[in-house]
Write a protein that holds these residues in place. Structure first.
Motif, short mmCIF file in Angstrom:
data_model
loop_
_atom_site.label_atom_id
_atom_site.label_comp_id
_atom_site.label_asym_id
_atom_site.label_seq_id
_atom_site.Cartn_x
_atom_site.Cartn_y
_atom_site.Cartn_z
N ASP A 192 -30.03 -34.78 12.30
CA ASP A 192 -31.12 -34.30 13.15
C ASP A 192 -30.53 -33.87 14.49
O ASP A 192 -30.40 -34.68 15.42
CB ASP A 192 -32.13 -35.45 13.32
N ASN A 419 -25.63 -41.45 7.54
CA ASN A 419 -27.05 -41.65 7.82
C ASN A 419 -27.89 -40.89 6.82
O ASN A 419 -27.53 -39.78 6.42
CB ASN A 419 -27.37 -41.15 9.23
N HIS A 493 -38.43 -45.33 19.41
CA HIS A 493 -38.18 -43.88 19.46
C HIS A 493 -38.50 -43.36 20.86
O HIS A 493 -39.67 -43.28 21.26
CB HIS A 493 -39.05 -43.19 18.42
N PHE A 550 -38.69 -32.51 19.01
CA PHE A 550 -38.24 -33.77 18.39
C PHE A 550 -36.77 -34.03 18.71
O PHE A 550 -36.28 -35.14 18.52
CB PHE A 550 -38.45 -33.64 16.87
N ASP A 553 -35.47 -36.87 22.59
CA ASP A 553 -36.01 -38.22 22.36
C ASP A 553 -35.04 -39.28 22.86
O ASP A 553 -34.79 -40.28 22.20
CB ASP A 553 -36.33 -38.41 20.87
N CYS A 933 -41.99 -41.58 15.93
CA CYS A 933 -41.21 -41.83 14.72
C CYS A 933 -41.46 -43.24 14.17
O CYS A 933 -41.31 -43.47 12.99
CB CYS A 933 -39.72 -41.65 15.00
C1 GAL Z 1 -34.14 -41.04 12.01
C2 GAL Z 1 -32.81 -40.35 11.96
C3 GAL Z 1 -32.37 -39.83 13.29
C4 GAL Z 1 -33.50 -39.12 13.96
C5 GAL Z 1 -34.64 -40.04 14.11
C6 GAL Z 1 -35.84 -39.39 14.73
O1 GAL Z 1 -34.76 -40.98 10.79
O2 GAL Z 1 -31.83 -41.20 11.46
O3 GAL Z 1 -31.29 -38.98 13.11
O4 GAL Z 1 -33.89 -38.04 13.19
O5 GAL Z 1 -35.06 -40.48 12.85
O6 GAL Z 1 -35.61 -38.87 15.96
#
Ligand code: GAL
Length: 958
Positions: A192, A419, A493, A550, A553, A933
């Motif tokens: 991400d 991940n 988050h 997103f 964060d 999240c």
């Molecule tokens: C998790 C992921 C991260 C990021 C986060 C949301 O699922 O491991 O990389 O995407 O959520 O910001």
């Protein structure tokens, strides 16, 4: 008809699942003391092509004239250079920005040819060999030196070295690197984050003298029972290891045991040593520590540790993932100064210098492999490369490149397989290889809740209730999992305003042994500096698919200013607990470190009356061992300090400057109330006087028809009325996959952003002006009967607001209070919580005191504008010529735009100050949570619609 094929260079390697060809085996990353090296960072010639095979390889030949090419800076991402001439960044969270047909990639495959001509420095030795090292290239590169093809590689955030000694010449070496944005490797790199092609880490030519060090593995363990450390350095090339500070001088491969001070994140004791082979000297920084899984716990040096961590992506708003040493150090210093003790290097091994800093300053590290295949979730993980044997060599290559590069860092206590890559045989193969290669660390991976391959049960965004059940061992799971410790590798988050509820998590982590802490998601907002938008996020570059903001964060803003979330986290995880009962004049101090005693800290007390310190002094606290507590006597309260609201503030500070913080840097604090506040009183002794256009009441004037307040003591006031709306935060809005408690969405659906105010009555009494209204949204039967009752003693004006909900309210309220406009206001003073913002579940760091600010400084610059800036527990505030006292205390905010304007804005640059300062005085605010999240606010932080009454007293100042 005949078909004709044009000869094009073979680019089959781009879509080949193999890790590459030609590179040397991975090995430890180190900087030699004496072998010469040449940095090839700097300006390179650059040519961008739309496809992988648009150009042949003639540019790699000696004598090629690249005079008309552009230039880019290496290390760097080409899409962040050239003012848009070299394409643009793309942000997706989980979706692949190309069709999923592994290992095929699109024909449109931006390809950057990089060219650098260099001479060897005069001192470059004539003998020996040489390697060229690429520390990071996204996502696939082919390399030529002096016209010879030396290989190609994938694995963007991993080092690759090539033997080049036989090709070098004194002058005019031509290094040509062709970089493809998309490759088979892209399927393994679906983290991400922004997709940012380029040679984004250093390129270095390293001389390798005859007899030089090749690879080596420092094994430095610590026996907490005997206090002895055992060192053994295994080296591919025999040599000697000396550690002067420990009188060690042994052959490689030979163990030696001596008394040492151990390394921990809190006490990062490093011993300088040297590995000497026939041809080279390599400096070592040795930290002795032993990491084990024992009694179902992660123990270091015999003690269970508690991670107070954060997930760190590498980010710089102009340079992307190309970070210089100063920026890396800034991250580490900021972490240390905010009480963090751990980093997960989400989701790839960082620049190696970052790990040097973690060793030096002290941070536990989960080093994560460059692997994520999240986009396959869209097809129920079908064709997931981690469960397809053809890809296993690439996965093992990635595991080896991480472990071999980073194995000599004491800070690294766990290896993470990657991940969000689902589950599969490839991951098992990685774990088996890692366990076999390095038995001195644990293996982490979140994606397999059965913990088949891992040594720790890890989850992300589990809510408080579930975490508590895991702490109580009531979560079930496989036999193996039930015996493992638990960490939240991601929680809290930190998107926009928030995260809320982290103090509640911390209480749970500390209550159960099995819970060994967590890592906030995430460290920094990945905003990109943009000429018109301030900071750009997903969609701002016209991407076809994107995930908006997103990507912003983090606990720090793109420019690395701490956000209120970081300040809150610092307080929540403070390593000294201060509490007690001021009434009996004692305070209890508890050492919450895992290893350090309190000898590095000084304590001080202050006695405050109405938020102002009247006396302060030092507090003598014993150098408590970890886990110990002591009751410490406070001095007698200062004489003549009775009356008013009184409290003690006790703080723990650095007694002396350390490597990471100045003397007097605050580590922990607490406030202990002594005597409470007396609420403001106003004798209702004045009657409202109706006039033709205005009604007067004491210092105030009201509209004769509507009863709306017009002025107080000559200060114009506009639009005063009940307000329930706040510009939804990212956490209010929640993520699209979240359940039906996404309050931001429900609030809008219920019309809370478009409440109508019906005037029912304006009533005159002997001692009050009463305005009766009903506040409700179109289309629905719910409403808030709202009565404004105004009274005055002739100089002061009191407003009592009574709110009675009607109908079946199914949603909590965003906020409940009044708002109004002032024509002129700049400086603000208040007695209440500060200096920064706070909300019901983000208020741990709010310090009760006297504060001053400008209206502009009250704003928290979240990259996507949203509710922000409230100050908690405000007793009184002064601005624009008015003093406002609350009964009870209130939440205060003021801004130069309306909430509606704030709500509409997409970037900070959309917020243009108007003529009016809009002030909100709230009786309540809804919690923040982390539903962008994770879970939303806990029920105790809900602002429920229920009968409520609150008052404010207005008076003119100055
Ligand atoms: C998790 C992921 C991260 C990021 C986060 C949301 O699922 O491991 O990389 O995407 O959520 O910001």
């Amino acid at each position: 008809m005949t078909s004709r094929t044009t000869p094009t260079p073979s680019v089959d390697y781009v879509e080949d699942v193999s890790p590459g060809s030609g590179a040397l085996p991975p090995r430890a990353w180190y900087a030699s003391s004496d072998a010469t090296s040449l940095s090839l960072n700097g300006d390179w010639r650059f040519r961008l092509s739309p496809t992988a095979d648009a150009e042949d390889d003639s540019f790699a030949a000696e004598g090629y004239d690249a005079g008309d090419w552009a230039e880019v800076v290496v290390p760097g991402h080409w899409v962040l250079q050239g003012d848009g001439a070299f394409g643009a960044p793309i942000y997706t969270n989980t979706l692949y920005p190309f069709p999923v047909d592994p290992p095929r990639v699109p024909t449109e495959n931006p390809t950057g040819d990089h060219l650098r001509v260099f001479d060897l420095p005069a001192e470059w030795p004539a003998d020996g060999s040489a390697v060229i090292r690429f520390d990071g290239v996204e996502s696939c590169a082919r390399v030529w030196l002096n016209g010879t093809d030396i290989g190609e590689f994938k694995g963007s955030r991993l080092p690759h070295e090539f033997a080049v000694g036989h090709l070098l010449k004194a002058k005019g070496n031509v290094l040509a690197v062709r970089v493809h944005q998309w490759s088979a490797g892209s399927y393994l790199e679906d983290q991400d984050q922004w997709w940012l092609p380029g040679i984004f880490r250093d390129v270095t030519l390293l001389h390798r003298p005859a007899g030089s060090v090749l690879d080596f593995f420092v094994h430095a363990s610590y026996d907490h029972v005997t206090g002895a450390g055992t060192l053994r350095v295994d080296s591919d090339v025999d040599g000697r290891v000396t550690v002067p500070g420990l009188d060690i001088d042994v052959a490689t491969g030979e163990p030696v045991t001596v008394r040492v001070e151990p390394w921990t994140a809190e006490t990062p004791r490093l011993y300088d040593g040297v590995l000497v082979t026939e041809g080279e000297r390599v400096p070592l920084r040795i930290g002795f520590r032993t990491v084990v899984l024992e009694d179902g716990l992660i123990k270091v040096n015999g003690k269970a540790i508690l991670f107070k961590g954060v997930n760190r992506h590498e980010w710089h708003p102009e340079k992307g993932r190309s970070l210089d040493l100063q920026t890396m150090r800034e991250d580490v210093l900021l972490m240390k100064r905010h009480n963090l003790n751990a980093v997960r290097t989400s989701h790839y091994p960082p620049h190696p210098a970052f790990l040097d800093l973690c060793d030096e300053y002290g941070l536990w590290v989960i080093d994560e492999c460059d692997l994520e295949t999240h986009g396959f979730v869209e097809q129920a993980w079908r064709d997931n490369p981690v469960d397809d044997d053809r890809w296993t060599p690439a996965l093992l290559d990635r595991a080896a490149r991480m472990v071999e590069r980073d194995k000599n860092h004491p800070s690294v206590v766990m290896w993470s397989l990657g991940n969000e890559a689902g589950t599969g045989r490839g991951l098992t193969a990685m774990a088996e290889w890692i366990h076999g290669r390095d038995g001195s660390r644990l293996v982490h991976y979140e994606g397999d809740w059965n913990c088949r391959d891992t040594d720790v049960y890890s989850r992300m965004y589990a809510d408080h209730t579930e975490v508590e059940r895991i702490g109580q061992n009531l979560d079930g799971g496989t036999h193996k999992r039930r015996g493992l410790p638990f960490i939240q590798c991601e929680y809290g988050h930190a998107m926009g305003n928030g995260p809320g509820g982290i103090a509640d998590y911390q209480r749970i982590f500390e209550a159960y042994e099995r819970l060994q802490g967590g890592f906030i998601w995430e460290w920094i907002d990945h905003g990109i500096t943009h000429p018109e938008l301030g900071y750009a996020y997903g969609g701002d570059f016209g991407e076809e698919l994107h995930d908006g903001n997103f990507v912003c964060d983090g606990l720090i803003f793109p420019d690395r200013t701490p956000s209120p979330g970081l300040v809150e986290y610092k307080k929540v995880i403070e390593p000294v607990r201060i509490d007690g009962d001021a009434a009996d004049g004692t305070v209890r101090i508890t050492n919450a470190y895992d290893f350090a005693d309190l000898s590095a800290l000084a304590f001080e007390w202050a006695y405050q009356v109405d938020g102002e310190t009247v006396e302060a002094g030092a507090l003598s606290v014993p150098a408590l061992a970890p886990g110990e507590s002591a009751e410490v006597k406070l001095p007698p309260p200062p004489a003549n300090s009775t009356g008013g609201e009184t409290q003690w503030t006790v703080r723990a500070l650095l007694a002396e400057a350390t490597a990471w913080g100045p003397k007097d840097h605050v580590i922990a604090w607490a406030q202990l109330p002594v005597s409470g506040r007396t609420s403001p009183t106003v004798a209702a002794s004045t009657a409202p006087v109706p006039g033709e256009r205005l009604i007067t009441l004491g210092p105030a004037a009201f509209d004769a028809r509507t009863g709306a307040l017009r002025s107080v003591g000559g200060v114009d006031v506009s639009g005063l009325r009940l307000d329930v709306w706040r510009a939804p935060t990212d956490n209010d809005d929640g993520a699209s996959w979240q359940d039906d408690t996404r309050w931001g969405v429900l609030w809008r659906k219920n019309g809370l952003h478009r409440m109508r105010h019906r005037l029912d009555a304006v009533e005159f009494g002997d001692d009050a002006l009463t305005v009766r209204t009903r506040v409700a949204p179109a289309a629905w039967e719910v409403g808030l009967r709202t009565v404004y009752r105004w009274t005055s003693d002739g100089t002061r004006l009191k407003l009592t607001v009574s709110v009675a909900p009607e109908g079946d309210w199914k949603v909590p309220l965003p906020r409940l209070g009044i708002r109004f406009g002032l024509a002129e206001a700049d400086g603000v003073k208040w007695f209440g919580g500060g200096p920064g913002e706070a909300y019901p579940d983000t208020r741990s760091a709010s310090v009760l005191g006297r504060w001053e600010s400008s209206v502009d400084e009250l704003q928290t610059p979240y990259v996507r504008p949203q509710e922000n800036g409230a100050r908690a527990d405000v007793r009184w505030a002064e601005l624009g010529g008015l003093r406002i006292e609350g009964d009870p205390e209130f939440w205060f905010s003021a801004r130069r735009w309306t909430t509606e304007h704030l709500d509409e804005a997409q970037h900070l640059t959309d917020l243009t100050p108007g003529d009016t300062v809009w002030v909100n005085l709230d009786h309540g605010q809804h919690g923040i949570g982390s539903q962008s999240c994770g879970p939303g606010p806990l029920p105790q932080y809900f602002l429920r619609a229920e009968p409520t009454e609150f008052s404010f007293v207005f008076s003119r100042i100055g």
